[in-house]
Design an enzyme around this catalytic site. Structure first.
Site, PDB file in Angstrom:
ATOM      1  N   ASP A   1      -8.821  -9.067   2.860  1.00  0.00           N
ATOM      2  CA  ASP A   1      -8.609  -8.027   3.864  1.00  0.00           C
ATOM      3  C   ASP A   1      -9.779  -7.943   4.848  1.00  0.00           C
ATOM      4  O   ASP A   1     -10.589  -7.031   4.751  1.00  0.00           O
ATOM      5  CB  ASP A   1      -8.436  -6.677   3.148  1.00  0.00           C
ATOM      6  CG  ASP A   1      -7.955  -5.603   4.094  1.00  0.00           C
ATOM      7  OD1 ASP A   1      -7.624  -5.932   5.238  1.00  0.00           O
ATOM      8  OD2 ASP A   1      -7.909  -4.434   3.676  1.00  0.00           O
TER       9      ASP A   1
ATOM     10  N   GLU B   1       0.822  -1.212   0.000  1.00  0.00           N
ATOM     11  CA  GLU B   1       0.000   0.000   0.000  1.00  0.00           C
ATOM     12  C   GLU B   1       0.859   1.268   0.000  1.00  0.00           C
ATOM     13  O   GLU B   1       0.620   2.191   0.777  1.00  0.00           O
ATOM     14  CB  GLU B   1      -0.985  -0.025   1.186  1.00  0.00           C
ATOM     15  CG  GLU B   1      -1.933  -1.221   1.100  1.00  0.00           C
ATOM     16  CD  GLU B   1      -3.035  -1.245   2.146  1.00  0.00           C
ATOM     17  OE1 GLU B   1      -2.820  -0.721   3.239  1.00  0.00           O
ATOM     18  OE2 GLU B   1      -4.102  -1.801   1.834  1.00  0.00           O
TER      19      GLU B   1
ATOM     20  N   GLU C   1     -13.377  -2.836  11.153  1.00  0.00           N
ATOM     21  CA  GLU C   1     -13.238  -1.990   9.972  1.00  0.00           C
ATOM     22  C   GLU C   1     -14.294  -2.284   8.900  1.00  0.00           C
ATOM     23  O   GLU C   1     -14.951  -1.383   8.393  1.00  0.00           O
ATOM     24  CB  GLU C   1     -11.832  -2.180   9.376  1.00  0.00           C
ATOM     25  CG  GLU C   1     -11.636  -1.418   8.085  1.00  0.00           C
ATOM     26  CD  GLU C   1     -10.256  -1.646   7.476  1.00  0.00           C
ATOM     27  OE1 GLU C   1      -9.421  -2.304   8.113  1.00  0.00           O
ATOM     28  OE2 GLU C   1     -10.027  -1.153   6.352  1.00  0.00           O
TER      29      GLU C   1
HETATM   30  O1  GCW Z   1      -7.370  -2.960   5.049  1.00  0.00           O
HETATM   31  C1  GCW Z   1      -6.331  -2.123   5.116  1.00  0.00           C
HETATM   32  C2  GCW Z   1      -6.799  -0.993   5.946  1.00  0.00           C
HETATM   33  C3  GCW Z   1      -5.660  -0.060   6.219  1.00  0.00           C
HETATM   34  C4  GCW Z   1      -4.563  -0.859   6.905  1.00  0.00           C
HETATM   35  C5  GCW Z   1      -4.166  -2.030   6.015  1.00  0.00           C
HETATM   36  C6  GCW Z   1      -3.138  -2.920   6.686  1.00  0.00           C
HETATM   37  C7  GCW Z   1      -3.027   0.002   8.519  1.00  0.00           C
HETATM   38  O2  GCW Z   1      -7.835  -0.336   5.286  1.00  0.00           O
HETATM   39  O3  GCW Z   1      -6.116   0.985   7.015  1.00  0.00           O
HETATM   40  O4  GCW Z   1      -3.463  -0.045   7.186  1.00  0.00           O
HETATM   41  O5  GCW Z   1      -5.275  -2.796   5.738  1.00  0.00           O
HETATM   42  O6  GCW Z   1      -3.551  -3.886   7.299  1.00  0.00           O
HETATM   43  O7  GCW Z   1      -1.960  -2.649   6.589  1.00  0.00           O
END
Ligand code: GCW
Length: 766
Positions: A389, A310, A417
């Site tokens: 995720d 990311e 989340e």
């Molecule tokens: O799903 C994503 C989240 C991010 C998170 C990432 C991760 C901390 O939306 O906010 O970043 O996963 O787990 O690294």
């Protein structure tokens, strides 16, 4: 309200209050460690509990264990334990490490060996006195034994003839906090950070100490205090000095502090012009940094690393592997006994969505499986439970079975989340149980995920469980009283993954709300129902949560998944829905599982309905094992889910007067709000699926939750006068009208464009 009706209401309330003992208001800050006073008759059952404590040995953890025992007994039983040193002078509760207990009672041996952190609760005559003994091979184990005893009393279990050894299932039981140094928390829904404010460690760390106590009480032994999207400045010398104050408040609870680091720190902090892992200057930089940390925090736990993910930098910048990245840090930590958790959440978020062979789900395995055996022994690959995720339902990550010569840990998300963000009820333990119990059939043998992550299958030196917790400054930690069951449940499962979801939720409810059978039954059942209900009105059949993946991860937004590089695709079009991940015709993801699991998922006939759309692309009229078509299942499950969410409100109302007023009202408001949100979800998803498939719902929907999809005939009698500024209008082929305020009991209408003018006219005429 008329005078008469308010008088009547007053009478009703008075009646309820007279019938039941009035519960004192509670903030939830004590969570499951309330130690509420038992009524005198019940307290009598514990009359034989010794009145003295004897602490053998001395350390901050042991002293805390003794104080906790004294506090718990005083609050629950109204008795003040006296203390004697070295040897009991009356019947006593003896606390200490086994070696010290042996000095008093040489022949007292546990029925099995006490591994690190395990405890033994037993009874014995000590120097002529009847004693209860709480012992372990470590100080921390003694503390865990004390919490176990107090939990039994709070839950009204007998402690008369105890003789039990309890071992943690895995050595590493950690939580991660995604706190930023400015005090905000990524995906945090319970207020700002308890550790940081304005770029510094908070002056007042009272909450951090209380958090460590909560964690210790459920056997969690490590806490990573900052976001995995790490600010390199956490490694500034003056910051380490500040962090050592957090370690000071963790230490008496046996919680090891750790933090996340950015792999590019040697360069980002301006010390070197490179962060290339094999460069000797880089290795030296990490060694010096780590030495400096241990000088200030001698029991430091280690680091968590998110790299090449990311947008974060990682070893790929120099053509190096993840093992190179992990090992340079692991080697610096090794002499001090520290570990590095290296996250497997590595994927390309610029995937070409037009290519049907591309698949984000494959990324973790493709990145890490080839590196198996190249990670040092104090490095642990931290793997999210599913390959995407933290969606409402995913299969388990195949990587758990793909590492035979590498330590691993499972990462699960306590903070909700994608599962309602603590505004909606979603008890995740049943979901985690499914993941942990899943049999990977490694080498055609029974291989539950839980045994793999604990390092038991391939005899790894370490491994375990990581939960992303994200508690904040809100009095009740996670922002919602019922959400705390997820933190409790994570800790309990990390300690003993064989506990059932039912056992865990009953424990938690008794500890959090008391032992009134109706309260326990009602809350436990609500919690146990909540994940299936949330799933049924959000993401169907494994298609993903169907939320807005480009925005808040909360509202419905199925269209946001497609036509971008993030790879949370469901591939819904006019003919069908689902990702073809088969080996035969799809992305080949299924090929990453051991052969028996492959067979199961590859076959359309064998694949379970609940994961069908994760693994297969099917026409809307495809018939499920349940006998329904996919499209009809989507309509039905969304209506049923919304109805069940509405039922949560009436189920909760049966507890009026039995739960303290503050928590009662707070939870009621949340459940009412959730009932409205479920309708919003239902209508958004049903409309979307109708629009795509062109296949209408075969059932007449007469529910008073509101009209639906294509056959909406807005009748003015359905509509109530509303302040139009309180409504959100969305026009994108359909009009979606929803209230913006928390009062979502108003009818929510989702209407086809052709009817839109009629509805707005109808609204306007009121
Ligand atoms: O799903 C994503 C989240 C991010 C998170 C990432 C991760 C901390 O939306 O906010 O970043 O996963 O787990 O690294």
């Amino acid at each position: 309200m008329t005078r008469f009706s308010s008088a009547l209401l007053g009478l009703i309330l008075f009646g309820a209050a007279a019938a039941l003992p009035r519960a004192a208001a509670e903030t939830g800050a004590e969570a499951w460690l309330r130690y509420a006073a038992l009524d005198p008759a019940t307290a009598k059952n514990y009359a034989r509990l010794p009145g003295q404590t004897v602490l053998l040995g001395d350390s901050p953890v042991l002293r805390n264990a003794q104080q906790e025992l004294v506090r718990g007994v005083a609050q629950m039983l109204g008795r003040t334990l006296s203390s004697a040193s070295a040897s009991p002078t009356a019947d006593a509760i003896v606390l200490g490490k086994l070696a010290d207990v042996h000095a008093l009672v040489p022949g007292l041996n546990p029925p099995e060996q006490l591994t690190a952190d395990a405890y033994w609760l037993t009874n014995s005559r000590v120097r002529g006195h009847e004693c209860m003994v709480i012992t372990a091979s470590t100080d921390r184990g003694v503390l865990y034994g004390v919490f176990a005893l107090l939990s039994k009393i709070a839950r009204l279990e007998s402690v008369a003839a105890l003789d039990e050894v309890r071992h943690p299932y895995a050595p590493l039981r950690w939580v991660n906090q995604w706190d930023n140094l400015d005090g905000k928390i990524e995906r945090g829904y319970g207020g700002p950070s308890i550790f940081f404010a304005g770029g510094k460690v908070r002056e007042d760390l009272t909450r951090a100490g209380q958090y460590a106590r909560l964690l210790a009480s459920i056997g969690i032994n490590g806490c990573t205090i900052n976001n995995v999207n790490a600010d390199p400045h956490i490694l500034d010398d003056n910051f380490i000095a500040q962090i050592s104050r957090i370690a000071d408040v963790f230490r008496p609870w046996g919680v090891q502090l750790s933090f996340s680091v950015d792999l590019s720190s040697p360069r980002a902090l301006g010390d070197l012009d490179t962060f290339d892992p094999p460069d000797p200057r880089v290795a030296e930089w990490w060694r010096k940094k780590v030495d400096a940390i241990y000088r200030q925090i001698p029991d430091f736990g280690g680091f968590v690393v998110k790299a090449d993910s990311e947008g974060r930098l990682g070893p790929s910048a120099y053509g190096r592997t993840h093992a190179d990245g992990a090992n340079v840090i692991a080697r610096a930590l090794k002499p001090h006994g520290g570990v590095v958790f290296y996250r497997a959440f590595v994927y390309n978020h610029h995937l070409d969505w037009r290519n049907l062979k591309n698949d984000r789900a494959k990324a973790a395995y493709e990145n890490f499986h080839p590196l198996d055996g190249t990670f040092d022994d104090n490095a642990i690959v931290q793997i999210k439970n599913g390959p995407i995720d933290f969606q409402v339902r995913e299969p388990v990550s195949p990587l758990f079975a793909g590492l035979r010569h590498t330590n691993e840990a499972i990462e699960m998300q306590i903070t909700q989340e994608y599962t309602g963000q603590q505004r909606q009820l979603c008890f995740l333990v049943p979901m985690w149980k499914e993941v942990l119990d899943f049999d990977m059939r490694v080498d055609n043998n029974a291989t539950p995920v839980t045994a793999l992550v604990a390092g038991r299958v391939f005899h790894r030196p370490t491994g375990g469980f990581v939960g992303v917790a994200n508690v904040g400054m809100d009095a009740n930690w996670l922002g919602s009283p019922l959400a705390m069951a997820n933190l409790y449940g994570f800790g309990r499962l990390a300690w003993d993954p064989n506990l059932s979801a039912e056992t865990i939720i009953e424990e938690w409810t008794r500890l959090t709300f008391g032992n009134d059978p109706l309260v326990v039954r009602t809350i436990a059942a609500l919690q146990l129902d909540s994940w299936p209900v949330y799933e049924s009105y959000t993401g169907p059949l494994g298609a993903g949560t169907l939320t807005n993946v480009l925005g808040n991860h909360y509202d419905p937004g199925p269209e946001s998944s497609e036509e971008n590089g993030w790879g949370q695709w469901h591939r819904a079009d006019h003919d069908g829905i689902g990702m073809d991940r088969t080996v035969a015709t799809g992305t080949g993801f299924i090929g990453q599982y051991p052969p028996e699991v492959q067979k199961f998922y590859e076959s359309l006939a064998a694949c379970p309905d609940q994961l069908l759309l994760f693994f297969h692309h099917v026409p809307y009229r495809y018939v499920l094992h349940s006998g329904k078509t996919v499209v009809q299942h989507i309509y039905d499950s969304h209506y049923e889910g919304a109805e069940r969410a509405r039922d949560f409100v009436s189920r909760w109302k049966t507890l009026a007067g039995r739960v303290d007023e503050d928590r009662y009202r707070d939870i009621l408001a949340r459940l009412e709000y959730q009932a409205g949100e479920a309708v919003v979800w239902r209508d958004a998803i049903c409309n979307w699926i109708y629009r795509l498939s062109g296949i209408a719902d075969i059932r007449p929907r007469t529910s008073d939750l509101g009209p639906r999809t294509s056959d909406v005939r807005p009748r003015t009698s359905d509509l109530r006068p509303v302040d139009r500024s309180d409504w959100i209008y969305r026009l994108s082929g359909i009009a979606d009208i929803r209230p913006r305020t928390a009062d979502l009991r108003l009818p929510c209408l989702v209407i086809h464009r052709k009817n839109f003018a009629r509805v707005t006219t109808a609204l306007a005429t009121h």
